[in-house]
Motif scaffolding. Sequence first.
Motif, mmCIF file in Angstrom:
data_model
loop_
_atom_site.group_PDB
_atom_site.id
_atom_site.type_symbol
_atom_site.label_atom_id
_atom_site.label_comp_id
_atom_site.label_asym_id
_atom_site.label_seq_id
_atom_site.Cartn_x
_atom_site.Cartn_y
_atom_site.Cartn_z
ATOM 1 N N ASP A 57 -3.143 37.394 96.078
ATOM 2 C CA ASP A 57 -3.804 37.327 94.778
ATOM 3 C C ASP A 57 -3.222 38.347 93.802
ATOM 4 O O ASP A 57 -3.490 39.542 93.920
ATOM 5 C CB ASP A 57 -5.302 37.575 94.978
ATOM 6 N N PRO A 58 -2.435 37.901 92.823
ATOM 7 C CA PRO A 58 -1.812 38.833 91.876
ATOM 8 C C PRO A 58 -2.821 39.657 91.076
ATOM 9 O O PRO A 58 -2.575 40.818 90.769
ATOM 10 C CB PRO A 58 -1.006 37.928 90.945
ATOM 11 N N GLN A 59 -3.951 39.072 90.755
ATOM 12 C CA GLN A 59 -4.963 39.800 89.983
ATOM 13 C C GLN A 59 -5.578 40.926 90.824
ATOM 14 O O GLN A 59 -5.745 42.048 90.346
ATOM 15 C CB GLN A 59 -6.040 38.837 89.499
ATOM 16 N N ALA A 60 -5.881 40.630 92.066
ATOM 17 C CA ALA A 60 -6.410 41.654 92.965
ATOM 18 C C ALA A 60 -5.353 42.727 93.217
ATOM 19 O O ALA A 60 -5.670 43.917 93.304
ATOM 20 C CB ALA A 60 -6.851 41.029 94.283
ATOM 21 N N ARG A 61 -4.093 42.310 93.342
ATOM 22 C CA ARG A 61 -2.995 43.254 93.547
ATOM 23 C C ARG A 61 -2.937 44.266 92.406
ATOM 24 O O ARG A 61 -2.783 45.467 92.630
ATOM 25 C CB ARG A 61 -1.666 42.520 93.661
ATOM 26 N N ALA A 62 -3.085 43.797 91.179
ATOM 27 C CA ALA A 62 -3.040 44.686 90.013
ATOM 28 C C ALA A 62 -4.173 45.711 90.063
ATOM 29 O O ALA A 62 -3.967 46.889 89.775
ATOM 30 C CB ALA A 62 -3.113 43.876 88.732
ATOM 31 N N THR A 63 -5.356 45.277 90.463
ATOM 32 C CA THR A 63 -6.497 46.188 90.576
ATOM 33 C C THR A 63 -6.275 47.214 91.677
ATOM 34 O O THR A 63 -6.520 48.406 91.486
ATOM 35 C CB THR A 63 -7.789 45.393 90.853
#
Length: 127
Positions: free
Chosen positions: A102-108
């Motif tokens: 999950d790219p969004q979770a990775r950013a967080t």
Amino acid sequence: MKKLIAVLAPFALVLSACATTDGTTGGSAMQTTGQQLGMTALKIGINAKCTTELNNLPAWKTATRVMTAEQKTNVQTEICGCVSEKAPESVTAVDLATAALDPQARATIVSNVVTKTINSCVAEAVK
């Protein structure tokens, strides 16, 4: 005969993907691979985020005014390398698996890791 091979070859390939060399069911091997992928994805993100965060720190801006471009790059590499090395201490196995998918979770996750470790790494580099 060729049709039979064409049908069975993909099936055999799918089944062999579950096989491991140590005789286990493959769950731990897939989990380890997921964690490795997650850590690789995190390290790439951590390095980029670290560079951005570092350049936004007022103390960094002040300290680098007297440095050459090469010195600045070397210290920045040292600091962001430190942040990447300390990442496993701040990340769970679930976070790693999530980061791989999950790219969004990775950013967080990356943002949290960098925030937690950048100041200590700057302090180590300054010593």
